[in-house]
Design a protein around this motif. Sequence first.
Motif, PDB file in Angstrom:
ATOM      1  N   ARG A  19       0.879  -1.163   0.000  1.00 40.94           N
ATOM      2  CA  ARG A  19       0.000   0.000   0.000  1.00 40.94           C
ATOM      3  C   ARG A  19       0.918   1.215   0.000  1.00 40.94           C
ATOM      4  NH1 ARG A  19      -5.358   0.538   1.536  1.00 40.94           N
ATOM      5  NH2 ARG A  19      -5.665  -1.614   2.137  1.00 40.94           N
ATOM      6  N   TYR A  20       0.938   1.968  -1.092  1.00 41.33           N
ATOM      7  CA  TYR A  20       1.785   3.170  -1.134  1.00 41.33           C
ATOM      8  C   TYR A  20       1.093   4.285  -0.357  1.00 41.33           C
ATOM      9  CZ  TYR A  20       4.665   1.143  -4.888  1.00 41.33           C
ATOM     10  OH  TYR A  20       5.495   0.362  -5.607  1.00 41.33           O
ATOM     11  N   PRO A  21       1.886   5.124   0.312  1.00 41.83           N
ATOM     12  CA  PRO A  21       1.280   6.223   1.070  1.00 41.83           C
ATOM     13  C   PRO A  21       0.435   7.099   0.139  1.00 41.83           C
ATOM     14  CG  PRO A  21       3.663   6.115   1.439  1.00 41.83           C
ATOM     15  CD  PRO A  21       3.343   5.116   0.374  1.00 41.83           C
ATOM     16  N   GLY A  22      -0.708   7.526   0.627  1.00 40.90           N
ATOM     17  CA  GLY A  22      -1.537   8.452  -0.142  1.00 40.90           C
ATOM     18  C   GLY A  22      -2.396   7.791  -1.221  1.00 40.90           C
ATOM     19  N   GLN A  23      -2.268   6.463  -1.412  1.00 39.42           N
ATOM     20  CA  GLN A  23      -3.092   5.771  -2.418  1.00 39.42           C
ATOM     21  C   GLN A  23      -4.255   5.092  -1.706  1.00 39.42           C
ATOM     22  OE1 GLN A  23      -1.996   5.717  -5.837  1.00 39.42           O
ATOM     23  NE2 GLN A  23      -0.614   7.259  -4.986  1.00 39.42           N
ATOM     24  N   ASP A  24      -5.459   5.206  -2.270  1.00 31.32           N
ATOM     25  CA  ASP A  24      -6.592   4.602  -1.554  1.00 31.32           C
ATOM     26  C   ASP A  24      -6.692   3.092  -1.763  1.00 31.32           C
ATOM     27  OD1 ASP A  24      -7.137   5.360  -4.078  1.00 31.32           O
ATOM     28  OD2 ASP A  24      -9.171   6.102  -3.731  1.00 31.32           O
ATOM     29  N   PRO A  26      -4.535  -0.650  -2.519  1.00 30.46           N
ATOM     30  CA  PRO A  26      -3.184  -1.229  -2.544  1.00 30.46           C
ATOM     31  C   PRO A  26      -2.713  -1.464  -3.983  1.00 30.46           C
ATOM     32  CG  PRO A  26      -4.733  -2.686  -1.368  1.00 30.46           C
ATOM     33  CD  PRO A  26      -5.528  -1.557  -1.928  1.00 30.46           C
ATOM     34  N   ALA A  27      -1.438  -1.217  -4.249  1.00 28.84           N
ATOM     35  CA  ALA A  27      -0.869  -1.505  -5.575  1.00 28.84           C
ATOM     36  C   ALA A  27      -0.805  -3.018  -5.770  1.00 28.84           C
ATOM     37  CB  ALA A  27       0.518  -0.891  -5.694  1.00 28.84           C
ATOM     38  N   VAL A  28      -0.515  -3.731  -4.676  1.00 32.10           N
ATOM     39  CA  VAL A  28      -0.510  -5.196  -4.688  1.00 32.10           C
ATOM     40  C   VAL A  28      -1.362  -5.631  -3.502  1.00 32.10           C
ATOM     41  CG1 VAL A  28       0.914  -7.274  -4.472  1.00 32.10           C
ATOM     42  CG2 VAL A  28       1.771  -5.308  -5.771  1.00 32.10           C
ATOM     43  N   GLY A  45       0.504  -7.891 -17.745  1.00 30.87           N
ATOM     44  CA  GLY A  45      -0.743  -7.248 -17.331  1.00 30.87           C
ATOM     45  C   GLY A  45      -0.708  -5.793 -17.733  1.00 30.87           C
ATOM     46  N   PRO A  46      -1.842  -5.126 -17.669  1.00 33.42           N
ATOM     47  CA  PRO A  46      -1.881  -3.736 -18.137  1.00 33.42           C
ATOM     48  C   PRO A  46      -1.013  -2.822 -17.281  1.00 33.42           C
ATOM     49  CG  PRO A  46      -3.956  -4.368 -17.089  1.00 33.42           C
ATOM     50  CD  PRO A  46      -3.144  -5.617 -17.205  1.00 33.42           C
ATOM     51  N   SER A  47      -0.671  -1.688 -17.838  1.00 33.05           N
ATOM     52  CA  SER A  47       0.178  -0.730 -17.144  1.00 33.05           C
ATOM     53  C   SER A  47      -0.436  -0.368 -15.792  1.00 33.05           C
ATOM     54  CB  SER A  47       0.315   0.515 -18.021  1.00 33.05           C
ATOM     55  OG  SER A  47       1.153   1.424 -17.390  1.00 33.05           O
ATOM     56  N   GLY A  48       0.398  -0.373 -14.757  1.00 36.99           N
ATOM     57  CA  GLY A  48      -0.060   0.032 -13.424  1.00 36.99           C
ATOM     58  C   GLY A  48      -0.728  -1.072 -12.627  1.00 36.99           C
ATOM     59  N   CYS A  49      -0.725  -2.323 -13.151  1.00 36.52           N
ATOM     60  CA  CYS A  49      -1.445  -3.385 -12.427  1.00 36.52           C
ATOM     61  C   CYS A  49      -0.646  -3.928 -11.246  1.00 36.52           C
ATOM     62  CB  CYS A  49      -1.825  -4.524 -13.374  1.00 36.52           C
ATOM     63  SG  CYS A  49      -0.419  -5.486 -13.949  1.00 36.52           S
ATOM     64  N   GLY A  50       0.625  -3.537 -11.132  1.00 43.30           N
ATOM     65  CA  GLY A  50       1.402  -3.942  -9.958  1.00 43.30           C
ATOM     66  C   GLY A  50       2.508  -4.951 -10.244  1.00 43.30           C
ATOM     67  N   LYS A  51       2.883  -5.103 -11.508  1.00 38.91           N
ATOM     68  CA  LYS A  51       3.933  -6.072 -11.877  1.00 38.91           C
ATOM     69  C   LYS A  51       5.261  -5.728 -11.219  1.00 38.91           C
ATOM     70  CE  LYS A  51       3.482  -5.097 -16.311  1.00 38.91           C
ATOM     71  NZ  LYS A  51       2.323  -4.191 -16.286  1.00 38.91           N
ATOM     72  N   THR A 204       7.383  -8.221 -18.147  1.00 39.28           N
ATOM     73  CA  THR A 204       7.478  -7.719 -19.521  1.00 39.28           C
ATOM     74  C   THR A 204       6.155  -7.107 -19.947  1.00 39.28           C
ATOM     75  OG1 THR A 204       8.028  -8.274 -21.811  1.00 39.28           O
ATOM     76  CG2 THR A 204       6.841  -9.942 -20.589  1.00 39.28           C
ATOM     77  N   HIS A 205       6.218  -6.243 -20.959  1.00 33.42           N
ATOM     78  CA  HIS A 205       4.998  -5.720 -21.584  1.00 33.42           C
ATOM     79  C   HIS A 205       4.655  -6.518 -22.836  1.00 33.42           C
ATOM     80  CE1 HIS A 205       5.854  -2.096 -19.174  1.00 33.42           C
ATOM     81  NE2 HIS A 205       4.541  -2.096 -19.103  1.00 33.42           N
ATOM     82  N   ASP A 206       5.507  -7.484 -23.147  1.00 33.86           N
ATOM     83  CA  ASP A 206       5.434  -8.137 -24.449  1.00 33.86           C
ATOM     84  C   ASP A 206       4.907  -9.567 -24.260  1.00 33.86           C
ATOM     85  OD1 ASP A 206       5.940  -9.445 -26.799  1.00 33.86           O
ATOM     86  OD2 ASP A 206       7.993  -8.721 -27.021  1.00 33.86           O
TER      87      ASP A 206
END
Length: 335
Positions: A19-24, A26-28, A45-51, A204-206
């Motif tokens: 859980r990053y500070p200030g984020q409502d 959790p990233a993971v 997974g899509p950008s920002g999904c927590g990889k 990877t993004h690929d």
Amino acid sequence: MSTDRDAGAEIRLESLTKRYPGQDRPAVDALDLLIPAGETVVFVGPSGCGKTTSLKMINRLIEPTSGRILIGGEDITRRDPTRLRRQIGYVVQGGGMMPHLSVAENVGLVPRLLKWDRRRIADRVDELLDLVGLDPAVYRDRFPRELSGGQQQRVGVARGLAADPPVLLMDEPFGAVDPLTRQRLQQEMLDIQARVGKTIVMVTHDVDEAVLLGDRILVLEPGAHVAQYATPEEVLARPATEFVADFVGSGAGLKRLGLRSVDSLPLRPIAHHPTSTLPDGPVLDAATPISEALAALVTAPTEEIAVVRDGTVIGLLDYPTLRAHARAGDEQARP
Ligand SMILES: Nc1ncnc2c1ncn2[C@@H]1O[C@H](COP(=O)(O)OP(=O)(O)OP(=O)(O)O)[C@@H](O)[C@H]1O
């Protein structure tokens, strides 16, 4: 070096949360995962999904908020992170070489911190340069600026393996090189893995790269929620959800399109562009496969790339056009 599946260690993530500070949100969010020893698992997974957050918690470059990480059965959330990182290889995009150190010094960085004697370090550096396809006599004393992007990436892989860690983490390792070099590095990575038998976790993004290199693919949705965790064949043949089908489907569409060349796409015509005024930016040959053009467009400093046949610009190609055709290719392929 012989094949040694015992060289890797099992990785177990238990309810791993960041859980990053200030984020409502959790990233993971409570990720559970078992990565068998000696396997390569690729996170997509899509950008920002927590990889990347998930990957970097494994060597605690990012500290988990809660949950456990077990490597070879040992809970490493309590270990000293600096010592831990010397036992987990880490390969980043572009190789991440120290610019003022030679190739040998870069590869020998962790063994030196571990206080190996000089002879042992020198032997290990040469062994690893051989493994990644760089002649030690030619490359060990070079500096990063004297290497191509692909060679720097090879050094990055050698450095990650230097202290013979059971686990190798790779964050978009081949994202910074041209498509041909990328394909060559991917093939070499398969050979290397067959020889060293590490447990490899890669982001990877690929999707094509994940299919090629992964023993298993982890498809994540935002919050690092597991959409599917299975072999590449399984993910392609039996996607678990619509989300997975859509996500891997766009890659499959590109794969089909990859056989066609860029001059089969609608190019934006330009009035007059003789050879002498070829644009400064990147250009693509008319025969370039569409899948390679995508990589060129994504990394290009300009929004359009000139397509050239026999030294003459025949039109301009942009990303939305290519993307629209990749999607169309996908839909045509669906029953
Ligand atoms: N240092 C940070 N502070 C706050 N939020 C962050 C931080 N790092 C990442 N995030 C957020 O956490 C989420 C997951 O980020 P992460 O980098 O793990 O995703 P990713 O799947 O690797 O993305 P990409 O494919 O774009 O690299 C994102 O919503 C991101 O904005």
